[in-house]
Design an enzyme around this catalytic site. Structure first.
Site, PDB file in Angstrom:
ATOM      1  N   ARG A  43      68.277  21.278  18.053  1.00 50.39           N
ATOM      2  CA  ARG A  43      68.184  22.729  17.894  1.00 50.39           C
ATOM      3  C   ARG A  43      68.320  23.046  16.417  1.00 50.39           C
ATOM      4  O   ARG A  43      69.379  23.422  15.936  1.00 50.39           O
ATOM      5  CB  ARG A  43      69.255  23.437  18.728  1.00 50.39           C
ATOM      6  CG  ARG A  43      69.001  23.279  20.197  1.00 50.39           C
ATOM      7  CD  ARG A  43      69.998  24.013  21.037  1.00 50.39           C
ATOM      8  NE  ARG A  43      69.747  25.442  21.082  1.00 50.39           N
ATOM      9  CZ  ARG A  43      70.404  26.269  21.878  1.00 50.39           C
ATOM     10  NH1 ARG A  43      71.351  25.811  22.662  1.00 50.39           N
ATOM     11  NH2 ARG A  43      70.133  27.550  21.874  1.00 50.39           N
ATOM     12  N   ASP A  93      66.377  29.541  30.228  1.00 49.08           N
ATOM     13  CA  ASP A  93      67.755  29.519  30.745  1.00 49.08           C
ATOM     14  C   ASP A  93      67.808  29.642  32.270  1.00 49.08           C
ATOM     15  O   ASP A  93      68.821  29.297  32.883  1.00 49.08           O
ATOM     16  CB  ASP A  93      68.584  30.655  30.124  1.00 49.08           C
ATOM     17  CG  ASP A  93      68.910  30.385  28.667  1.00 49.08           C
ATOM     18  OD1 ASP A  93      68.613  29.284  28.181  1.00 49.08           O
ATOM     19  OD2 ASP A  93      69.477  31.287  28.009  1.00 49.08           O
ATOM     20  N   LYS A 127      75.711  37.961  27.598  1.00 47.58           N
ATOM     21  CA  LYS A 127      76.237  37.110  26.526  1.00 47.58           C
ATOM     22  C   LYS A 127      75.304  37.093  25.318  1.00 47.58           C
ATOM     23  O   LYS A 127      75.746  37.277  24.185  1.00 47.58           O
ATOM     24  CB  LYS A 127      76.408  35.677  27.058  1.00 47.58           C
ATOM     25  CG  LYS A 127      76.674  34.640  25.982  1.00 47.58           C
ATOM     26  CD  LYS A 127      76.935  33.276  26.563  1.00 47.58           C
ATOM     27  CE  LYS A 127      75.722  32.404  26.719  1.00 47.58           C
ATOM     28  NZ  LYS A 127      75.181  31.840  25.466  1.00 47.58           N
ATOM     29  N   ASN A 128      74.017  36.881  25.570  1.00 44.32           N
ATOM     30  CA  ASN A 128      73.096  36.723  24.446  1.00 44.32           C
ATOM     31  C   ASN A 128      72.778  38.036  23.742  1.00 44.32           C
ATOM     32  O   ASN A 128      72.103  38.041  22.710  1.00 44.32           O
ATOM     33  CB  ASN A 128      71.808  36.032  24.902  1.00 44.32           C
ATOM     34  CG  ASN A 128      72.044  34.564  25.235  1.00 44.32           C
ATOM     35  OD1 ASN A 128      73.118  34.029  24.965  1.00 44.32           O
ATOM     36  ND2 ASN A 128      71.052  33.923  25.820  1.00 44.32           N
ATOM     37  N   ARG A 135      81.490  29.397  29.342  1.00 44.64           N
ATOM     38  CA  ARG A 135      80.855  29.971  28.153  1.00 44.64           C
ATOM     39  C   ARG A 135      79.927  31.116  28.525  1.00 44.64           C
ATOM     40  O   ARG A 135      79.625  31.964  27.693  1.00 44.64           O
ATOM     41  CB  ARG A 135      80.055  28.896  27.395  1.00 44.64           C
ATOM     42  CG  ARG A 135      80.933  27.929  26.630  1.00 44.64           C
ATOM     43  CD  ARG A 135      80.106  27.084  25.663  1.00 44.64           C
ATOM     44  NE  ARG A 135      79.038  27.874  25.096  1.00 44.64           N
ATOM     45  CZ  ARG A 135      77.749  27.546  25.097  1.00 44.64           C
ATOM     46  NH1 ARG A 135      77.371  26.421  25.629  1.00 44.64           N
ATOM     47  NH2 ARG A 135      76.849  28.336  24.572  1.00 44.64           N
ATOM     48  N   CYS A 145      74.919  24.436  23.177  1.00 44.60           N
ATOM     49  CA  CYS A 145      74.547  23.534  24.272  1.00 44.60           C
ATOM     50  C   CYS A 145      73.704  22.366  23.770  1.00 44.60           C
ATOM     51  O   CYS A 145      72.915  22.501  22.841  1.00 44.60           O
ATOM     52  CB  CYS A 145      73.746  24.283  25.321  1.00 44.60           C
ATOM     53  SG  CYS A 145      74.767  25.045  26.573  1.00 44.60           S
TER      54      CYS A 145
HETATM   55  C1  UD1 Z   1      68.436  31.824  22.426  1.00 42.76           C
HETATM   56  C2  UD1 Z   1      69.465  31.958  23.530  1.00 42.76           C
HETATM   57  C3  UD1 Z   1      69.336  30.803  24.501  1.00 42.76           C
HETATM   58  C4  UD1 Z   1      67.919  30.704  25.009  1.00 42.76           C
HETATM   59  C5  UD1 Z   1      66.915  30.668  23.854  1.00 42.76           C
HETATM   60  C6  UD1 Z   1      65.467  30.723  24.300  1.00 42.76           C
HETATM   61  C7  UD1 Z   1      71.316  33.071  22.417  1.00 42.76           C
HETATM   62  C8  UD1 Z   1      72.730  32.975  21.944  1.00 42.76           C
HETATM   63  N1  UD1 Z   1      70.792  31.947  22.945  1.00 42.76           N
HETATM   64  O1  UD1 Z   1      68.730  30.609  21.744  1.00 42.76           O
HETATM   65  O2  UD1 Z   1      70.237  31.020  25.589  1.00 42.76           O
HETATM   66  O3  UD1 Z   1      67.782  29.524  25.764  1.00 42.76           O
HETATM   67  O4  UD1 Z   1      67.133  31.786  22.989  1.00 42.76           O
HETATM   68  O5  UD1 Z   1      65.236  31.854  25.071  1.00 42.76           O
HETATM   69  O6  UD1 Z   1      70.695  34.112  22.365  1.00 42.76           O
HETATM   70  N2  UD1 Z   1      63.614  26.447  16.849  1.00 42.76           N
HETATM   71  C9  UD1 Z   1      63.262  25.739  15.730  1.00 42.76           C
HETATM   72  N3  UD1 Z   1      63.817  26.084  14.529  1.00 42.76           N
HETATM   73  C10 UD1 Z   1      64.700  27.118  14.421  1.00 42.76           C
HETATM   74  C11 UD1 Z   1      65.045  27.848  15.567  1.00 42.76           C
HETATM   75  C12 UD1 Z   1      64.479  27.484  16.783  1.00 42.76           C
HETATM   76  O7  UD1 Z   1      62.472  24.800  15.787  1.00 42.76           O
HETATM   77  O8  UD1 Z   1      65.171  27.398  13.304  1.00 42.76           O
HETATM   78  C13 UD1 Z   1      63.029  26.068  18.163  1.00 42.76           C
HETATM   79  C14 UD1 Z   1      64.103  25.575  19.123  1.00 42.76           C
HETATM   80  O9  UD1 Z   1      64.387  24.224  18.943  1.00 42.76           O
HETATM   81  C15 UD1 Z   1      63.469  25.876  20.454  1.00 42.76           C
HETATM   82  C16 UD1 Z   1      62.660  27.158  20.184  1.00 42.76           C
HETATM   83  O10 UD1 Z   1      62.511  27.225  18.777  1.00 42.76           O
HETATM   84  O11 UD1 Z   1      62.591  24.852  20.812  1.00 42.76           O
HETATM   85  C17 UD1 Z   1      63.300  28.422  20.699  1.00 42.76           C
HETATM   86  O12 UD1 Z   1      64.620  28.522  20.220  1.00 42.76           O
HETATM   87  P1  UD1 Z   1      65.311  29.920  19.921  1.00 42.76           P
HETATM   88  O13 UD1 Z   1      64.484  31.029  20.498  1.00 42.76           O
HETATM   89  O14 UD1 Z   1      65.648  29.988  18.482  1.00 42.76           O
HETATM   90  O15 UD1 Z   1      66.643  29.815  20.754  1.00 42.76           O
HETATM   91  P2  UD1 Z   1      68.077  30.307  20.331  1.00 42.76           P
HETATM   92  O16 UD1 Z   1      67.986  31.565  19.542  1.00 42.76           O
HETATM   93  O17 UD1 Z   1      68.834  29.167  19.768  1.00 42.76           O
END
Ligand code: UD1
Length: 418
Positions: free
Chosen positions: A121, A307, A22-23, A399, A116
């Site tokens: 986030r 995850d 998915k990701n 999902r 989620c």
């Molecule tokens: C992706 C995955 C999700 C997984 C996560 C971490 C997808 C669709 N989802 O989510 O399943 O759990 O990676 O491996 O690929 N953060 C900020 N600011 C931002 C972006 C992120 O502070 O602009 C923080 C988040 O709150 C979190 C951390 O960075 O604490 C990691 O998040 P991130 O790696 O961005 O996760 P996703 O890309 O949303």
């Protein structure tokens, strides 16, 4: 709304081919709009998030056909650069369209994404990266209105946290930015490497994925016909193995990349599972009597995947001793543990830490899926519990899991969904 009916206590055995990731597929579908082209994606899982992404692509004017596990995207007719709120709120990874649309159209308008409930986030890092590349981003009526008044230009982007989504957004946008972009402290997840290999097929010059520095040399992308097979889902792989570990049994997964979830394999093996991996196969045998593993501490790749934390925690509920989980990526990622208590689990959470004291037996109970992986964790627990569990699910599990009930039934589980 669906209800999962699970009667626990059955061992799982058999062999299963694991779905596409998915990701990985979601950012690749977004990347398919980067240049006018005809893209054929294979091994695309049938998931609600994929369906929503198909709807987004159609809204933008792309032709999208699905046949079995193949999805064909014709992005030559892309005519719009706005995504309506109704679609944006359905999945978080819709935000990756921001970088892709800016690259293709020089503008984009979309609202804050959903996804989620794992605590706050934010998307500040996404916006920071896109601004560094020359995007002007204003907030208007809850929408992000993005333009590129002076075009896109290469930049040095130092991410304070190795965010997966921000790295992907920056990579996509940088493909159309004049000159070189260097992303440091980039996420190193396998899905980033997968995105790089797709972008290269589109003709983009991207290197370094898998390391902490990703370099993109931007420029115009020409129209292409591209075929790409989506990598196997490492979290789904971890789910079936955790289920077998908890319920006991002998399960083989086919078409997987064991090196993508080696931290999970290590923890399961510390629990006493017998694990053999060879090429694209991994086999796990468990007598269902596990021992607490070393503390499970989540972190960005190559750390233990956040995850997979709920899945591993569910597998340890009956493990002898005390299992400790430290969640370093998302706040509020222990919400699902309250539901596990209904099944008789002993879990104490405080801030980022959850401590599980192994119990002799779990019992079936009514419970609620709080999020995607939390829902899967409840199902794992229910498979290893005595009696019947009814899990109320507002669509979270669908999902991320393709034919979850069917696959588990094929392994011998007593599970159905209404
Ligand atoms: C992706 C995955 C999700 C997984 C996560 C971490 C997808 C669709 N989802 O989510 O399943 O759990 O990676 O491996 O690929 N953060 C900020 N600011 C931002 C972006 C992120 O502070 O602009 C923080 C988040 O709150 C979190 C951390 O960075 O604490 C990691 O998040 P991130 O790696 O961005 O996760 P996703 O890309 O949303």
């Amino acid at each position: 709304m669906s209800v999962w009916h699970i009667s626990g206590g059955r061992r799982l055995s058999g062999s299963l081919a694991v779905q596409g990731a998915k990701n990985a597929v979601l950012p690749i579908m977004a990347a398919s709009v980067l240049a006018p082209g005809q893209i054929e994606l294979l091994n695309v899982p049938e998931l609600r998030d994929v369906d929503t992404t198909v709807r987004i692509l159609r809204t933008l004017g792309c032709g999208v056909e699905r046949e079995g596990d193949a999805v064909n995207i014709d992005s030559r007719g892309l005519a719009r650069s706005e995504i309506p709120h109704s679609l944006m709120r359905e999945l978080r990874s819709s935000v990756i369209f921001l970088g892709a649309l800016l690259a293709r159209c020089g503008r984009a308008r979309l609202s804050m994404p959903g996804g989620c409930e794992l605590g706050p986030r934010p998307i500040d890092l996404h916006l920071m990266a896109l601004r560094a590349l020359g995007a002007r981003i204003d907030e208007r009526g809850g929408d992000l209105v993005c333009t590129t008044p002076e075009g896109l230009h290469g930049a040095d982007i130092a991410l304070p946290t190795p965010s997966v989504g921000a790295t992907e957004n920056a990579m996509l946008c940088a493909c159309a930015a004049e000159g070189e972009t260097v992303i440091t402290n980039a996420a190193r997840e396998p899905e980033i490497t997968e995105l790089q290999s797709f972008l290269r097929k589109l003709g983009a010059e991207v290197s370094g994925a898998g390391s902490a520095t990703v370099t993109v040399r931007g420029g115009p992308l020409s129209a292409r016909r591209v075929g790409h097979r989506i990598m196997p889902d490492r979290i789904v792989s971890a789910t079936y193995l955790a289920a077998c570990a908890a319920a006991g049994g002998d399960v083989e997964l086919r078409g997987v990349c064991p090196e993508h979830f080696s931290t999970v394999l290590r923890s399961l093996s510390e629990c006493g599972c017998d694990i053999m991996s060879k090429g694209a196969r991994v086999r796990l045998r468990s007598d269902g009597n596990l021992t607490a593993p070393m503390p499970v501490i989540t972190g960005p790749y190559p750390g233990f995947p956040t995850d997979a934390q709920p899945l591993m925690l569910a597998a340890c509920l009956r493990a002898k001793g005390t299992s400790v989980f430290v969640e370093n990526v998302f706040q509020n990622r222990f919400r699902f543990t309250e539901e596990l208590l209904r099944l008789g689990a002993r879990i104490h959470t405080e801030g980022r830490v959850a401590v599980v004291t192994g119990v002799q037996a779990l019992h079936g109970a009514p419970a609620v899926a709080t999020d995607l992986r939390g829902g899967a964790a409840l199902i794992i627990a229910a498979l290893s519990a005595e009696g019947r569990t009814e899990l109320l699910d507002s669509g979270h599990v669908a999902r991320g899991y393709e034919r979850f009930d069917e696959n588990l039934r094929a392994l011998g589980a007593d599970i159905s969904r209404t």
